[in-house]
Write an enzyme that holds these catalytic residues in place. Sequence first.
Site, mmCIF file in Angstrom:
data_model
loop_
_atom_site.group_PDB
_atom_site.id
_atom_site.type_symbol
_atom_site.label_atom_id
_atom_site.label_comp_id
_atom_site.label_asym_id
_atom_site.label_seq_id
_atom_site.Cartn_x
_atom_site.Cartn_y
_atom_site.Cartn_z
ATOM 1 N N GLU A 1 10.031 14.986 15.923
ATOM 2 C CA GLU A 1 10.311 14.992 14.499
ATOM 3 C C GLU A 1 9.388 15.996 13.817
ATOM 4 O OE1 GLU A 1 9.424 11.336 12.364
ATOM 5 O OE2 GLU A 1 11.318 11.560 11.300
ATOM 6 N N CYS B 1 13.308 10.609 7.205
ATOM 7 C CA CYS B 1 13.303 10.103 8.586
ATOM 8 C C CYS B 1 14.693 10.187 9.204
ATOM 9 C CB CYS B 1 12.776 8.679 8.629
ATOM 10 S SG CYS B 1 13.475 7.633 7.362
ATOM 11 N N LYS C 1 0.841 -1.202 0.000
ATOM 12 C CA LYS C 1 0.000 0.000 0.000
ATOM 13 C C LYS C 1 0.872 1.247 0.000
ATOM 14 C CE LYS C 1 -1.757 2.681 3.092
ATOM 15 N NZ LYS C 1 -1.731 4.007 2.440
ATOM 16 N N GLY D 1 3.796 3.068 13.759
ATOM 17 C CA GLY D 1 4.609 1.878 13.982
ATOM 18 C C GLY D 1 4.272 1.203 15.302
ATOM 19 N N GLY E 1 7.301 4.600 8.238
ATOM 20 C CA GLY E 1 6.437 5.744 8.502
ATOM 21 C C GLY E 1 6.661 6.272 9.898
ATOM 22 N N SER E 2 5.608 6.830 10.483
ATOM 23 C CA SER E 2 5.775 7.501 11.773
ATOM 24 C C SER E 2 5.888 6.491 12.907
ATOM 25 C CB SER E 2 4.582 8.418 12.039
ATOM 26 O OG SER E 2 3.439 7.637 12.326
ATOM 27 N N THR E 3 6.560 6.913 13.986
ATOM 28 C CA THR E 3 6.693 6.058 15.167
ATOM 29 C C THR E 3 5.319 5.769 15.775
ATOM 30 O OG1 THR E 3 8.962 6.698 15.668
ATOM 31 C CG2 THR E 3 7.614 6.001 17.533
ATOM 32 N N GLU E 4 4.431 6.744 15.693
ATOM 33 C CA GLU E 4 3.088 6.571 16.241
ATOM 34 C C GLU E 4 2.356 5.402 15.569
ATOM 35 O OE1 GLU E 4 0.864 10.086 15.595
ATOM 36 O OE2 GLU E 4 -0.943 9.285 16.533
ATOM 37 N N GLU F 1 10.408 0.747 10.162
ATOM 38 C CA GLU F 1 11.413 1.794 9.961
ATOM 39 C C GLU F 1 10.692 3.097 10.224
ATOM 40 O OE1 GLU F 1 13.286 4.511 8.999
ATOM 41 O OE2 GLU F 1 13.299 4.012 6.872
#
Lengths: 289, 483
Positions: B388, B291, B183, B240, B235-238, B257
Site C-alpha cells: 500500500e 484504504c 483518539k 492493526g 489504520g495500517s495493517t502493521e 479496518e
Amino acid sequence: MTERLTVPKTHKLFIGGRFPRSESGRSFIVTDSKRRFLANAALASRKDARDAVVAARKAFPGWSGATAYNRGQVLYRVAELLEGRRRQFVDEVIAAEGLTSKHAQEVVGASIDRWISYAGWSDKIAQIDGAANPVSGPYFDFSVPEPTGVVAIVAPQKSALLGLVSVLAPVIVTGCTAVVLASESRPLPAVTLSEVLATSDVPAGVVNVLSGHTEEVAPWLAAHMDVNAVDLTGAPIQLAADLERSAAENLKRVLRPPVDGEPDWTGESDVDRIRFVLETKTVWHPIGI
Amino acid sequence: MRFDYAPAPQPTDFVDLDASYGLFVGGEFVDPVDGRRFKSVSPSSEQVLAEVAEAGAEDVDRAVATARQAYDAVWSKLPGLERGKYLFRIARIIAERARELAVLESLDNGKPIRESRDVDIPLVAAHFFYYAGWADKLPHAGLGTHPRSLGVAGQVIPWNFPLLMLAWKVAPALACGNTVVLKPAETTSLTALRFAEICQQAELPPGVVNIVTGAGETGRTLVTHPGVNKVAFTGSTEVGRSIAQSVAGTDKKVTLELGGKAANVIFDDAPIDQAVEGIVNGIFFNQGHVCCAGSRLLVQESVYEDVLAGLKRRMGTLRVGDPLDKNTDIGAINSPQQLEKIRLMSEVGEAEGARRWSPACPLPERGYWFPPTVFTGVSQAHRIAREEIFGPVLSVLTFRTPDEAIEKANNTPYGLSAGVWTEKGSRIFWMAQRLRAGVVWANTFNRLDPASPFGGYRESGYGREGGRHGLTAYLRTGQEAGQ
C-alpha cells in the site's frame, strides 16, 4: 471352541479424504474414562497440520462454490449415515466420556440432530445476514455473507462427539473448509466421525481431522499463513492467549474459548458460530438507462 | 484545448481556532497532566494552526474512568430513543455547521474543499442520522432479542478522513449504548476537537464522548487499557496486527479496518470514458490517502492502449494545489512523513523497472505535494503492485481472460475493496462472486454510504462499519448475551 479374536482398528488421521498415519510415524495411547487402554491413535505433527491446511485450501473453491441447497443436503446426509452407526457412536462416547448408556444415547441423538439443524441453515443464513442497502444515490447496493476460507478448529476437550459436531457443522455449512484438532485425550469419536464423513457426500478435504497433542499442533495451525480463522473453543485458556497472538500475524478471525469453561452443548444450534466464519461482501452498481 | 481557471478561494475567516486545545474529558476541555503539547500544521501552507494536548497514561486513565462512570450512571440506563435523540441532535448540528467543518478539515488535512464539502461532511451528518435511528430498534436488528452494549469503547482513527472516521466510530458506539474514548490521528485532531464542542452544544451527557489527542503512544495506551471493553481501529495493517496481538487473552471485542491494495478491473467492453473517470476517482480521490483506493489497475490487453491514452489525457486536466480553492482536484499530502513514503515507493517502482509518468503540473512551493502518477510495465512481483502506497500513485497491469483477472486481483494479502468495469451483467456477478474483497464496486468506485457495510477480508481487518452489520461491533449478541 475358542472365542473369536477381535480385530482392533488402527486410528489414523483424516487428510484430504484419505486416512494416513502421521508422517512422523508416531502414535499415542488413548485410554477410556477409567484409564484403561483403548487404542493407539496417530500423533499428528507439524507436517501433518500443514498437509491438512493444504487439503482444506484445495477443497475450498469447490465447496464454497456449491449451491447452498447442495451443501444442506450433504450435511443432512451426514446425519443419515450417523443414524445408521448410532450404536457404534454410543459405545465410543461411553468409552471416551464415561457416560451411562442412557446419557450416551442422548448425546449421540443430539449430535445427529445438530447436523440436521445446521444443514437447514445453509440456504437461510444469506437471507438473515444479507441485505439490500438503501443508499442515498442511484445505486443498487447489496450485501451477502461469504465463507472466510480455511478454518482451524481446536475441538472441545470434554465432549468428544457432540462438542465436536457443534463446532464443526456451523463452519462447513457456510462453505468454509476445516482442519479439526480433535480432543487430545478423547480423539476416537472424531476418528470414527471422519470415517463417516469419508463415505458421505462431503468432498475430500472439506473436513480434515488431526489427533495429537493440542500444545504441539495448535500453534502451527494458529500461525499458518493460509488459515483464515481459528476457533479456540477447546484450547486451554493460557494456550489460547498464545494462539491468539500467533493468529494476529495474518489477522485471522479468532473465536476465544468460553470464559466459564466448556458448555454442555445441549443448547440449540448457534447462529453466531456460523457468523464467526462469514465475511460480508457489499456490491454496488449504478442504476440508470 | 486548455482551460484556465481563475482562483476560486473558499473564505476561511469564519473558522475560529484557539491557539491551544486541551483534552475533552467529562464534557469539558482539560489540560494534560504533564502539560505536553504538539503543533497541528496545515500541510498546504506549513502554518501552525493550533497547539494540541498530548495525552499521557494518566490522561487516558482519567478519560477511560470518566467514560465508565458515564456508562454506568447515565448512558447505559437511557432508553434507546433518548440516546437516538442526542445523535439526531448531533447530526443536525453537523449539518448546520457543515461549511465550517469542511473548511477546517481541508485546512488541517489538506484535502480539496470540494471533497470535504461534498463528500466528507455530508457523510458525517448522514452517518449520525442513520445510527440515531437504530438506537431504539436494536432488538429488531437480528442480533438476538436483547442485545446488550459492551461498555467503554477505545477508538483510534486515521488522518485520511478525520471527521468521517470519527463518525463511523462514535455514531454506532453511542447508538448501541456504549461510551467512548476516541483518539484522533496526531496530524488531524482539529475537527475531532470541534466535534467535542458540538457534543457540548448538543448537551450530550458529560463523559459519554471523550477525546484524547496524541500520537501512537497515546493510542497504544488506550487500546491496551484494561478498562476498555471494545477496541475499534482504522489504520495500517502493521498497527492493526500489533493491536490484535495486544488484546490476545483479554475479553475485549475488536474490529479492525486496515490497509488495502484494491484491484480495479477494466474489461474490453467497458465504457472507456466512464471507466477512466472511475480509475481517476479510484486512485486520486483524497490524494490516494484511501484504504480502499483502486491502486492496482488491471486492464484487458485489447483495450490497454485506449484506456491508458484516456487516463493520461484525463490526468493532464487534474488541478493540484490549494485545498481551499474550489477548483482543486488534488490537495496536499497530509504530512512530510507520508510524502517521504510516497516518494520512496515511487523510487522503488522505477528502480524495479516500471515506467513512471506524471502530467506536467506545477506544484506550490510551500506545503507537501505529490503529482498524480501512473506506473506502467508493472509486474505482480513489484513492490508498487503489492504494498500500500497511500498516495496518488497508480500501478497498471494487464490481463487476457476473466480467470486471469481474478487470479491477479486476488493475489494480495489484503481484501478490502475491488472494482470491475464491464457492460455485461452476468460477468459483473461472476466477478463479484470471485473477488475476495469486502466491497466490490461495479461500474463505479469509492462510493460510501452509512447504510452500506464496509470492511475487509483477510489482512484488511475484520468487522464491518456501516449498515445493520455495523451494529454487531458494538453489541453483545445472541448466546454471548446469555440468551
